[in-house]
Design a protein around this motif. Structure first.
Motif, PDB file in Angstrom:
ATOM      1  N   ASP A   1      -8.468 -14.668  -6.519  1.00 27.59           N
ATOM      2  CA  ASP A   1      -7.539 -13.826  -7.283  1.00 27.59           C
ATOM      3  C   ASP A   1      -6.136 -14.399  -7.141  1.00 27.59           C
ATOM      4  O   ASP A   1      -5.887 -15.259  -6.284  1.00 27.59           O
ATOM      5  CB  ASP A   1      -7.579 -12.382  -6.794  1.00 27.59           C
ATOM      6  CG  ASP A   1      -7.117 -11.399  -7.869  1.00 27.59           C
ATOM      7  OD1 ASP A   1      -6.688 -11.830  -8.954  1.00 27.59           O
ATOM      8  OD2 ASP A   1      -7.200 -10.178  -7.610  1.00 27.59           O
TER       9      ASP A   1
ATOM     10  N   ARG B   1       1.564 -10.953   0.992  1.00 29.50           N
ATOM     11  CA  ARG B   1       2.742 -10.317   0.406  1.00 29.50           C
ATOM     12  C   ARG B   1       3.526  -9.517   1.449  1.00 29.50           C
ATOM     13  O   ARG B   1       4.763  -9.462   1.398  1.00 29.50           O
ATOM     14  CB  ARG B   1       2.319  -9.444  -0.774  1.00 29.50           C
ATOM     15  CG  ARG B   1       1.811 -10.276  -1.951  1.00 29.50           C
ATOM     16  CD  ARG B   1       1.465  -9.446  -3.156  1.00 29.50           C
ATOM     17  NE  ARG B   1       2.611  -8.748  -3.695  1.00 29.50           N
ATOM     18  CZ  ARG B   1       2.595  -8.071  -4.843  1.00 29.50           C
ATOM     19  NH1 ARG B   1       1.479  -8.049  -5.566  1.00 29.50           N
ATOM     20  NH2 ARG B   1       3.675  -7.452  -5.276  1.00 29.50           N
ATOM     21  N   ALA B   2       2.794  -8.918   2.391  1.00 31.34           N
ATOM     22  CA  ALA B   2       3.473  -8.195   3.466  1.00 31.34           C
ATOM     23  C   ALA B   2       4.270  -9.155   4.342  1.00 31.34           C
ATOM     24  O   ALA B   2       5.424  -8.882   4.707  1.00 31.34           O
ATOM     25  CB  ALA B   2       2.440  -7.425   4.293  1.00 31.34           C
TER      26      ALA B   2
ATOM     27  N   GLU C   1     -12.071  -8.947   0.237  1.00 29.56           N
ATOM     28  CA  GLU C   1     -11.300  -9.663   1.244  1.00 29.56           C
ATOM     29  C   GLU C   1     -10.220 -10.535   0.599  1.00 29.56           C
ATOM     30  O   GLU C   1      -9.157 -10.748   1.185  1.00 29.56           O
ATOM     31  CB  GLU C   1     -12.203 -10.516   2.136  1.00 29.56           C
ATOM     32  CG  GLU C   1     -11.440 -11.037   3.340  1.00 29.56           C
ATOM     33  CD  GLU C   1     -12.270 -11.837   4.327  1.00 29.56           C
ATOM     34  OE1 GLU C   1     -11.647 -12.429   5.239  1.00 29.56           O
ATOM     35  OE2 GLU C   1     -13.499 -11.896   4.182  1.00 29.56           O
TER      36      GLU C   1
ATOM     37  N   ARG D   1      -8.494  -9.652  -1.948  1.00 30.92           N
ATOM     38  CA  ARG D   1      -7.383  -8.713  -2.148  1.00 30.92           C
ATOM     39  C   ARG D   1      -6.669  -8.433  -0.822  1.00 30.92           C
ATOM     40  O   ARG D   1      -5.432  -8.363  -0.763  1.00 30.92           O
ATOM     41  CB  ARG D   1      -7.949  -7.414  -2.726  1.00 30.92           C
ATOM     42  CG  ARG D   1      -6.935  -6.352  -3.084  1.00 30.92           C
ATOM     43  CD  ARG D   1      -6.066  -6.771  -4.250  1.00 30.92           C
ATOM     44  NE  ARG D   1      -4.749  -7.237  -3.824  1.00 30.92           N
ATOM     45  CZ  ARG D   1      -3.931  -7.907  -4.597  1.00 30.92           C
ATOM     46  NH1 ARG D   1      -4.273  -8.237  -5.827  1.00 30.92           N
ATOM     47  NH2 ARG D   1      -2.754  -8.284  -4.151  1.00 30.92           N
ATOM     48  N   GLN D   2      -7.449  -8.302   0.243  1.00 28.93           N
ATOM     49  CA  GLN D   2      -6.886  -8.066   1.574  1.00 28.93           C
ATOM     50  C   GLN D   2      -5.997  -9.234   1.993  1.00 28.93           C
ATOM     51  O   GLN D   2      -4.912  -9.041   2.558  1.00 28.93           O
ATOM     52  CB  GLN D   2      -8.050  -7.902   2.559  1.00 28.93           C
ATOM     53  CG  GLN D   2      -7.663  -7.464   3.951  1.00 28.93           C
ATOM     54  CD  GLN D   2      -8.902  -7.260   4.829  1.00 28.93           C
ATOM     55  OE1 GLN D   2      -9.870  -6.629   4.414  1.00 28.93           O
ATOM     56  NE2 GLN D   2      -8.866  -7.809   6.029  1.00 28.93           N
TER      57      GLN D   2
ATOM     58  N   LEU E   1      -4.440 -11.389  -0.049  1.00 31.61           N
ATOM     59  CA  LEU E   1      -3.227 -11.370  -0.868  1.00 31.61           C
ATOM     60  C   LEU E   1      -2.234 -10.316  -0.371  1.00 31.61           C
ATOM     61  O   LEU E   1      -1.031 -10.579  -0.296  1.00 31.61           O
ATOM     62  CB  LEU E   1      -3.599 -11.081  -2.330  1.00 31.61           C
ATOM     63  CG  LEU E   1      -4.178 -12.240  -3.141  1.00 31.61           C
ATOM     64  CD1 LEU E   1      -4.752 -11.734  -4.462  1.00 31.61           C
ATOM     65  CD2 LEU E   1      -3.131 -13.308  -3.397  1.00 31.61           C
ATOM     66  N   ASP E   2      -2.753  -9.138  -0.022  1.00 36.46           N
ATOM     67  CA  ASP E   2      -1.876  -8.073   0.481  1.00 36.46           C
ATOM     68  C   ASP E   2      -1.228  -8.478   1.797  1.00 36.46           C
ATOM     69  O   ASP E   2      -0.040  -8.196   2.031  1.00 36.46           O
ATOM     70  CB  ASP E   2      -2.673  -6.779   0.655  1.00 36.46           C
ATOM     71  CG  ASP E   2      -3.081  -6.153  -0.680  1.00 36.46           C
ATOM     72  OD1 ASP E   2      -2.496  -6.539  -1.711  1.00 36.46           O
ATOM     73  OD2 ASP E   2      -4.005  -5.312  -0.683  1.00 36.46           O
ATOM     74  N   ALA E   3      -2.010  -9.153   2.660  1.00 38.66           N
ATOM     75  CA  ALA E   3      -1.462  -9.608   3.935  1.00 38.66           C
ATOM     76  C   ALA E   3      -0.359 -10.639   3.709  1.00 38.66           C
ATOM     77  O   ALA E   3       0.686 -10.622   4.386  1.00 38.66           O
ATOM     78  CB  ALA E   3      -2.571 -10.205   4.804  1.00 38.66           C
TER      79      ALA E   3
ATOM     80  N   GLY F   1      -0.777 -11.537   8.437  1.00 34.53           N
ATOM     81  CA  GLY F   1      -1.500 -10.421   9.035  1.00 34.53           C
ATOM     82  C   GLY F   1      -2.371 -10.942  10.168  1.00 34.53           C
ATOM     83  O   GLY F   1      -1.901 -11.649  11.065  1.00 34.53           O
TER      84      GLY F   1
ATOM     85  N   ASP G   1      -1.796 -13.242  -7.632  1.00 37.44           N
ATOM     86  CA  ASP G   1      -0.716 -12.311  -7.966  1.00 37.44           C
ATOM     87  C   ASP G   1       0.486 -13.107  -8.455  1.00 37.44           C
ATOM     88  O   ASP G   1       0.892 -14.084  -7.803  1.00 37.44           O
ATOM     89  CB  ASP G   1      -0.292 -11.501  -6.736  1.00 37.44           C
ATOM     90  CG  ASP G   1      -1.271 -10.391  -6.389  1.00 37.44           C
ATOM     91  OD1 ASP G   1      -2.248 -10.204  -7.139  1.00 37.44           O
ATOM     92  OD2 ASP G   1      -1.070  -9.722  -5.359  1.00 37.44           O
TER      93      ASP G   1
ATOM     94  N   VAL H   1       4.183 -12.489  -8.724  1.00 33.71           N
ATOM     95  CA  VAL H   1       5.124 -11.490  -8.211  1.00 33.71           C
ATOM     96  C   VAL H   1       6.534 -11.794  -8.716  1.00 33.71           C
ATOM     97  O   VAL H   1       7.074 -12.878  -8.475  1.00 33.71           O
ATOM     98  CB  VAL H   1       5.127 -11.480  -6.663  1.00 33.71           C
ATOM     99  CG1 VAL H   1       5.948 -10.306  -6.148  1.00 33.71           C
ATOM    100  CG2 VAL H   1       3.697 -11.406  -6.126  1.00 33.71           C
TER     101      VAL H   1
END
Length: 465
Positions: free
Chosen positions: A379, A460-461, A451, A453-454, A456-458, A406, A381, A383
């Motif tokens: 995936d 971005r954080a 995972e 998505r997980q 990518l979220d990690a 993360g 993003d 941003v």
């Protein structure tokens, strides 16, 4: 005077703001001067479905005529691969396509295609750009005058292309799918050819509409929810296909309406070309393509080359080397046995033939890929960030690369084009800035979509975006 700058795939600008008849004349004159310097004599010109396409194509044609160059001009809209193939079939020196590909409907553009039937190499594009005058010094020759002088020949590029497809594939086997195929033209230039080739398919957005209903005709999932929902509601559909505005890119769906991304299509192409067609050659992929391509190439004993992001780099290698499969993450894919060009329709027919010849569904073929290289998901993003923040992040990537995202520990970093953080066990993150807008692209691969998505979220954080 508007400063005209060619990007990675030609010149693109907003219609009536910078993309005007006068500016098209300037670019066409620069192209004509460059062609004359190369002792060239013939050009193929076509336009896609965008607003003003015919007018801009005729403007460019008239400028070519003023310089004594013969033009093979398409009647009606055509895809970019139709122009590229037309260059080869007519023995011409260059192709010009009036298109902005997958850009929003307010844009139009000016692409250059080489005599080999693919993107013009960057050095030649730069040479054309260097010739762009402040004001065009000639008036376009009248098209009737050109025709009378033998400098203009109206050419059915679409029919040439359709016959090429028919000659290249087992059409009886493919047509046996009948109405089990769903095709989303995205109001683009592939619509008429696909109707001729697959008359029983289910067609969406296959009408002439230069506004594209306000949506950029890019074949990615968020733009294709109607196709996905149509497939999910109709149990008989075996495959969904979508092309962009000039039909050089492809998006695909399985029989449940799940998006099949370019990484999976590339693996399917390599599997078919090598295992079933017994072809050899180098595998060429851009930096954002899945590492699984390297793994499959190794299993087949084939060399791999990774390029910066942009199909032009793949085309340049295809022009001088034997390439079995080449492609990029954004849907531009090419194969041995065809022109060195992205071609969304041709790629669709390879996958359809693969299914027809094996009797397997797209899901079963993907499972065959997974049996070889393991399952994965991908995936990305895009941003929107302030330019200052974007540059801060890139500076950290360059000077003090991130050690973790993360709970994910970074094993190594690759920097061919952007920053790819290898996280082991088939996981990676790629951070890459847009060169034209305040956007940071974050790409990820993991064993499954959840995972991914997980991850990518990690990321971005950690990046604070």
């Amino acid at each position: 005077m508007t400063k005209i700058k060619f990007g990675t795939d030609g010149w693109r600008a907003i219609i009536a703001r910078d993309y005007t008849v006068d500016n098209v004349k300037r670019v066409a004159e620069a192209t004509a001067i460059w062609l004359k310097n190369q002792s060239a004599t013939q050009v193929v010109i076509g336009h896609d479905c965008r607003f003003g396409g015919e007018m801009f194509a005729e403007t460019a044609t008239g400028i070519m005529g003023a310089y004594g160059l013969k033009v093979f001009l398409a009647k009606g809209f055509v895809s970019t691969p139709m122009v590229s193939l037309g260059v080869v079939k007519t023995g011409s020196d260059l192709g010009i396509v009036i298109t902005a590909s997958h850009n929003p409907p307010s844009y139009n553009g000016f692409k250059l295609k080489s005599r080999l039937g693919g993107p013009t190499i960057p050095s030649d594009v730069a040479a054309v750009e260097a010739e762009i005058p402040e004001v065009c010094s000639v008036e376009p020759m009248d098209l009737e005058t050109m025709e009378a002088k033998g400098l203009l020949e109206y050419t059915d590029l679409e029919n040439i292309y359709i016959e090429h497809i028919k000659d290249s594939f087992d059409m009886d086997a493919i047509r046996s799918y009948g109405n089990r195929i769903a095709y989303d033209a995205m109001y683009g230039a592939g619509m008429n050819a696909m109707r001729a080739l697959l008359p029983d398919a289910n067609f969406l957005h296959a009408e002439y509409n230069p506004s594209f209903m306000g949506q950029a005709p890019e074949p990615i999932h968020r733009n294709l929810t109607e196709l996905s929902e149509f497939i999910a509601k109709h149990d008989h559909i075996a495959l969904g296909i979508a092309n962009d505005g000039d039909a050089d890119r492809i998006g695909m769906y399985d029989s449940s309406g799940n998006f099949v991304d370019s990484h999976h299509i590339l693996l399917l192409l390599l599997l078919y070309q090598r295992k079933y067609r017994n072809m050899d050659g180098k595998v060429v992929i851009t930096f954002s393509v899945t590492e699984k391509m390297k793994k499959m190439a190794r299993l087949f004993g084939l060399p791999v080359e990774v390029t910066p992001i942009g199909f032009k780099y793949i085309a340049e290698i295809m022009a001088r080397e034997d390439v079995i499969v080449g492609g990029e993450e954004s849907g531009g894919l090419a194969v041995k046995g065809h022109i060195p060009e992205r071609d969304g329709i041709y790629i669709a027919f390879i996958i359809l033939e693969f299914m027809a010849k094996t009797g397997k569904s797209i899901e079963e073929l993907i499972q065959e890929v997974y049996d070889m290289v393991g399952p994965f998901a991908y995936d990305r993003d895009d941003v929107h960030v302030a330019e200052e923040r974007k540059q801060e992040i890139i500076k950290v990537c360059k000077t003090e690369p991130y050690k973790k995202f993360g709970s994910y520990k970074v094993d190594s970093v690759e920097t061919i084009d952007g920053f790819k953080f290898i996280i082991g066990d088939d996981r990676w993150l790629l951070i890459r800035p847009s060169g034209t807008e305040p956007v940071l692209r974050v790409y990820a691969q993991a064993p499954d979509l959840a995972e991914t998505r997980q991850l990518l979220d990690a990321a971005r954080a950690e990046l604070g975006i």
